[in-house]
Motif scaffolding. Structure first.
Motif, mmCIF file in Angstrom:
data_model
loop_
_atom_site.group_PDB
_atom_site.id
_atom_site.type_symbol
_atom_site.label_atom_id
_atom_site.label_comp_id
_atom_site.label_asym_id
_atom_site.label_seq_id
_atom_site.Cartn_x
_atom_site.Cartn_y
_atom_site.Cartn_z
ATOM 1 N N MET A 117 37.830 37.851 -51.518
ATOM 2 C CA MET A 117 38.952 38.554 -51.729
ATOM 3 C C MET A 117 39.648 38.661 -53.316
ATOM 4 O O MET A 117 40.473 38.345 -53.584
ATOM 5 N N ASN A 118 38.557 38.921 -54.054
ATOM 6 C CA ASN A 118 38.762 38.949 -55.369
ATOM 7 C C ASN A 118 39.768 40.062 -55.936
ATOM 8 O O ASN A 118 40.520 40.125 -56.727
ATOM 9 N N VAL A 119 39.754 41.013 -55.047
ATOM 10 C CA VAL A 119 40.873 42.128 -55.253
ATOM 11 C C VAL A 119 42.186 41.647 -55.173
ATOM 12 O O VAL A 119 43.159 42.094 -56.005
ATOM 13 N N MET A 120 42.717 40.659 -54.458
ATOM 14 C CA MET A 120 43.742 39.825 -54.472
ATOM 15 C C MET A 120 44.146 39.287 -55.632
ATOM 16 O O MET A 120 45.125 39.323 -56.443
ATOM 17 N N GLU A 143 29.952 39.662 -49.418
ATOM 18 C CA GLU A 143 28.966 39.033 -48.478
ATOM 19 C C GLU A 143 27.531 39.931 -48.832
ATOM 20 O O GLU A 143 26.725 39.263 -48.500
ATOM 21 N N GLU A 144 27.712 41.024 -49.220
ATOM 22 C CA GLU A 144 26.309 41.729 -49.596
ATOM 23 C C GLU A 144 25.612 41.100 -50.757
ATOM 24 O O GLU A 144 24.410 40.638 -50.675
ATOM 25 N N LEU A 175 40.717 45.850 -49.067
ATOM 26 C CA LEU A 175 40.953 44.320 -48.911
ATOM 27 C C LEU A 175 39.489 43.979 -48.117
ATOM 28 O O LEU A 175 38.636 43.060 -48.377
ATOM 29 N N LEU A 176 39.233 44.546 -47.086
ATOM 30 C CA LEU A 176 38.030 44.407 -46.275
ATOM 31 C C LEU A 176 36.697 44.867 -46.888
ATOM 32 O O LEU A 176 35.674 44.190 -47.033
ATOM 33 N N ALA A 177 36.801 46.016 -48.076
ATOM 34 C CA ALA A 177 35.823 46.276 -48.767
ATOM 35 C C ALA A 177 35.434 45.307 -49.569
ATOM 36 O O ALA A 177 34.231 45.095 -49.914
ATOM 37 N N ASP A 178 36.518 44.549 -50.168
ATOM 38 C CA ASP A 178 36.022 43.525 -51.058
ATOM 39 C C ASP A 178 35.333 42.292 -50.467
ATOM 40 O O ASP A 178 34.431 41.849 -51.243
#
Length: 72
Positions: free
Chosen positions: A1-4, A67-68, A59-62
């Protein structure tokens, strides 16, 4: 969650404590989300997105991009 973390450090939210208070969670939970050690519950995602001024999809894209990278 680095976007956070990025949004918080850009001034959207000043501290992890403020985030925790607004979401009704502990500071350690916010820290773990930002460090990628754990993920917030799905029912918290809309509130998190609203707080950070982004969408749940962002958020989910981050999370998915992190994970990829780990899988490679």
């Amino acid at each position: 969650m680095n976007v956070m973390r990025e949004l918080r450090l850009k001034g959207a939210i000043l501290t992890q404590k403020e985030v925790a208070e607004k979401l009704g969670v502990g500071i350690s939970a916010v820290n773990k989300w930002e460090q990628g050690q754990s993920k917030p519950r799905a029912d918290r995602l809309p509130a998190i997105a609203k707080l950070y001024g982004c969408t749940v999809d962002e958020l989910l894209a981050d999370v998915n991009s992190s994970e990829e990278v780990e899988e490679k």
